[in-house]
Each structure stands twice: as C-alpha cells, then as structure tokens.
Design a protein around this motif. Structure first.
Motif: not given
Length: 190
Positions: A144, A150-152, A172-175, A179
């Motif tokens: 992470e 913003t959390k990736i 990958s997933s953003v916030n 995925e």
C-alpha cells in the motif's frame, strides 16, 4: 628500560585478544540459541519454485500506463542468497510498453510469519517493500502507498502450474475502488 614501541605493540595485542574473546563469546551465545536450520522450510519451498532462469511475457491491458495495451518480453534469473534464506531475482523486459529492469529480494520473516519482497527498479527511486503469504495455491504479495488522501493498493498473485510454468498477475486499486489488472505475466523455465 622498555623499547618505545613495546607498549604500543602490547596494547595492540591486548586489544586483539579482547576482541577475539568478545567474538568467541558472541559466537558461543549464538550457537546456544540454536538458530533455525538454513535455509528455512519456507525458503526451501520458494527456491524449488523460483530458482533458475525464466523467459516471460508481460501482457498489459489498455490503461493510463499503457494506453494501447501491449506485450513485452523478458528474462529473469533467480538464485539463492547467502545461507539460502533469500532469493535474488533480476529481471529485464522490453517491448512496446517500455523497458523495465530491476531486482527483487525475497525472504521469510519468522517473527512476523510472512514473506517480504524488496523490489528495486529503474523507474522508481527507492525500494518497494511487499508482504506475502500463501493463499491456497497462490503466493500473494501486497503493498500500500499513501499519497496525500489517495491510497493505492497493489496485489500480486503468483501461481505455479503443474506443467512447471508460472503465472503472475498484478492488480491495483485506488481508494478502495474495485481492483484492475495492471499486467499478466506468463513465464517458462529455461
């Protein structure tokens, strides 16, 4: 009367003897703690799967990183590190998506009961540290990154197939959004 160099020689000899005694005591204490056999069973499992030279294909779906998608090809070599408790993996690929070069060092952390992978690449300035566990028949590493609000989140899933091939997929997933697949890798041992 003593020769002027004798006190200096005596003090050097005494310091060397003192250092040798300390090192001997530390070695004896370490042997009494009975460290785990090398390599650990967790690293033996990884080495049976990874060690060797592999050719691979990276398939990238269309994304902001690869607007047209594309396929790169490459080679990676995995070898045991000191004592067999690490694996050094050097990879290099190139193609329409770009050229990538890097090193991954994988190890087992017995206190945490997790694998750690230290990823060094030519496209970022420091190491990415991923943590991994076996989930059924797949080795799953996670990472992470927080950039302001913003959390990736990245998740890499590697499976070793019965025919000796390896597949790996990076998501990958953003916030916490669903995925998305970043790359699919298919590798064959030489």
């Amino acid at each position: 009367m003593l020769h002027p160099a004798r006190p200096k020689i005596l003090s050097v000899l005494l310091a060397a003897a003192f250092l040798a005694a300390i090192l001997f005591a530390l070695k004896s204490a370490a042997q009494e703690q009975k460290p785990p056999s090398l390599p650990t069973p967790e690293m033996q499992k990884l080495s049976k799967l990874y060690v060797g030279t592999w050719t691979y294909t990276e398939t990238y779906p269309k994304s902001s990183m690869a607007p047209n998608g594309g396929e790169n090809t490459g080679v990676y070599t995995s070898e045991l590190g000191p004592g067999g408790n690490s694996i050094f993996n050097h990879f290099h690929s190139k193609g329409p998506v770009g050229e990538f070069d890097g090193t991954i060092v994988m190890t087992w952390e017995p206190k945490e009961k997790i694998y750690k992978a230290y990823v060094f690449g030519d496209s970022f300035p420091s190491a990415v540290v991923e943590t991994g566990q076996w989930e059924d028949d797949a080795l799953v590493y996670r990472f992470e990154l927080h950039m302001g609000p913003t959390k990736i989140a990245l998740r890499n899933v590697t499976k070793f197939l019965p025919d000796g091939k390896l597949t790996s997929e990076e998501f990958s997933s953003v916030n916490d959004a669903p995925e998305k697949l970043i790359v699919h890798v298919a590798a064959t041992k030489k």
